[in-house]
Design a protein around this motif. Sequence first.
Motif, short mmCIF file in Angstrom:
data_model
loop_
_atom_site.label_atom_id
_atom_site.label_comp_id
_atom_site.label_asym_id
_atom_site.label_seq_id
_atom_site.Cartn_x
_atom_site.Cartn_y
_atom_site.Cartn_z
N GLU A 64 0.34 10.27 -6.20
CA GLU A 64 0.13 9.82 -7.57
C GLU A 64 1.39 9.14 -8.12
OE1 GLU A 64 -0.38 13.04 -6.58
OE2 GLU A 64 -2.57 12.97 -6.46
N LYS A 65 2.56 9.70 -7.80
CA LYS A 65 3.81 9.12 -8.26
C LYS A 65 4.06 7.79 -7.54
CE LYS A 65 8.64 10.12 -9.14
NZ LYS A 65 9.70 11.11 -9.12
N ALA A 66 3.78 7.76 -6.24
CA ALA A 66 3.93 6.52 -5.49
C ALA A 66 3.02 5.44 -6.04
CB ALA A 66 3.64 6.77 -4.00
N LEU A 67 1.79 5.82 -6.39
CA LEU A 67 0.84 4.88 -6.97
C LEU A 67 1.37 4.32 -8.29
CD1 LEU A 67 -1.96 3.54 -6.94
CD2 LEU A 67 -2.84 5.57 -8.10
N ALA A 68 1.92 5.18 -9.12
CA ALA A 68 2.47 4.73 -10.40
C ALA A 68 3.64 3.77 -10.19
CB ALA A 68 2.92 5.94 -11.22
N ILE A 69 4.51 4.07 -9.24
CA ILE A 69 5.66 3.21 -8.95
C ILE A 69 5.20 1.84 -8.45
CG2 ILE A 69 7.65 2.89 -7.42
CD1 ILE A 69 7.98 6.01 -7.53
N LEU A 70 4.23 1.86 -7.53
CA LEU A 70 3.74 0.60 -6.97
C LEU A 70 2.98 -0.23 -8.00
CD1 LEU A 70 2.68 1.97 -3.49
CD2 LEU A 70 4.51 0.33 -3.93
N LYS A 71 2.21 0.43 -8.86
CA LYS A 71 1.50 -0.30 -9.93
C LYS A 71 2.49 -0.91 -10.91
CE LYS A 71 -3.10 1.37 -9.77
NZ LYS A 71 -4.32 1.36 -10.51
N LYS A 72 3.56 -0.17 -11.24
CA LYS A 72 4.58 -0.69 -12.14
C LYS A 72 5.27 -1.91 -11.55
CE LYS A 72 8.58 0.79 -14.81
NZ LYS A 72 9.51 1.89 -15.09
N ALA A 73 5.35 -1.95 -10.20
CA ALA A 73 5.97 -3.08 -9.51
C ALA A 73 5.00 -4.26 -9.39
CB ALA A 73 6.44 -2.66 -8.13
N GLY A 74 3.74 -4.05 -9.83
CA GLY A 74 2.79 -5.16 -9.85
C GLY A 74 1.76 -5.16 -8.74
N TYR A 75 1.69 -4.09 -7.96
CA TYR A 75 0.71 -4.02 -6.87
C TYR A 75 -0.59 -3.40 -7.37
CZ TYR A 75 4.61 -5.10 -3.84
OH TYR A 75 5.68 -5.72 -3.25
N GLU A 76 -1.70 -4.04 -7.08
CA GLU A 76 -3.02 -3.53 -7.45
C GLU A 76 -3.60 -2.78 -6.25
OE1 GLU A 76 -4.47 -3.62 -10.45
OE2 GLU A 76 -2.63 -4.57 -11.18
N ILE A 77 -3.35 -1.48 -6.21
CA ILE A 77 -3.82 -0.65 -5.10
C ILE A 77 -4.47 0.61 -5.65
CG2 ILE A 77 -2.09 -1.52 -3.47
CD1 ILE A 77 -0.52 1.06 -3.96
N ASP A 78 -5.15 1.34 -4.75
CA ASP A 78 -5.74 2.61 -5.17
C ASP A 78 -4.96 3.76 -4.54
OD1 ASP A 78 -6.64 2.82 -2.52
OD2 ASP A 78 -8.67 2.19 -3.02
N LEU A 79 -5.38 4.98 -4.81
CA LEU A 79 -4.67 6.17 -4.35
C LEU A 79 -4.63 6.25 -2.82
CD1 LEU A 79 -3.18 8.69 -5.31
CD2 LEU A 79 -5.35 9.90 -5.29
N ASP A 80 -5.73 5.93 -2.16
CA ASP A 80 -5.76 5.99 -0.69
C ASP A 80 -4.77 5.00 -0.08
OD1 ASP A 80 -7.69 7.98 -0.62
OD2 ASP A 80 -9.35 6.54 -0.54
N GLN A 81 -4.71 3.82 -0.66
CA GLN A 81 -3.77 2.82 -0.15
C GLN A 81 -2.33 3.25 -0.37
OE1 GLN A 81 -5.36 -0.45 -2.40
NE2 GLN A 81 -6.35 -1.34 -0.60
N SER A 82 -2.06 3.90 -1.50
CA SER A 82 -0.69 4.36 -1.74
C SER A 82 -0.30 5.45 -0.73
CB SER A 82 -0.50 4.85 -3.17
OG SER A 82 -1.15 6.08 -3.39
N GLU A 83 -1.25 6.30 -0.36
CA GLU A 83 -0.98 7.33 0.66
C GLU A 83 -0.66 6.68 2.00
OE1 GLU A 83 -3.96 10.40 0.97
OE2 GLU A 83 -4.20 10.45 -1.20
N GLU A 84 -1.42 5.65 2.39
CA GLU A 84 -1.17 4.96 3.65
C GLU A 84 0.19 4.28 3.64
OE1 GLU A 84 -4.32 2.40 4.99
OE2 GLU A 84 -5.84 3.81 4.27
N ILE A 85 0.53 3.65 2.53
CA ILE A 85 1.83 3.00 2.41
C ILE A 85 2.95 4.01 2.56
CG2 ILE A 85 3.38 1.83 0.78
CD1 ILE A 85 0.80 0.41 -0.29
N MET A 86 2.81 5.16 1.90
CA MET A 86 3.86 6.18 1.99
C MET A 86 3.98 6.75 3.39
SD MET A 86 5.28 5.93 -0.85
CE MET A 86 6.49 7.19 -0.54
N GLU A 87 2.87 6.97 4.07
CA GLU A 87 2.93 7.47 5.45
C GLU A 87 3.66 6.47 6.35
OE1 GLU A 87 2.29 10.44 6.82
OE2 GLU A 87 1.94 11.05 4.76
N PHE A 88 3.38 5.18 6.16
CA PHE A 88 4.07 4.14 6.92
C PHE A 88 5.57 4.19 6.63
CE2 PHE A 88 5.79 -0.20 7.01
CZ PHE A 88 5.67 -0.45 8.38
#
Length: 71
Positions: free
Chosen positions: A31-55
């Motif tokens: 959830e925090k990663a999603l908020a950070i990425l959205k603030k940076a301008g990325y339009e993603i959902d929670l599942d995508q933020s989880e995949e990004i963080m795992e990477f």
Amino acid sequence: MKKGKVKKQETARPKIDQYIPSIELKKIPPEKALAILKKAGYEIDLDQSEEIMEFLYIIVKLTLKEYFTSD
């Protein structure tokens, strides 16, 4: 042909895990990663933020292994 013991292969772990050291990292909640990425301008959902963080965790572990282990 000799009959001998057959080596049992590990199938539970993905192949990439053999290259990644077992370093424990403090993980950022998705959830925090999603908020950070959205603030940076990325339009993603929670599942995508989880995949990004795992990477990113994989990249961090490989980098730590490269610079801080004697393998």
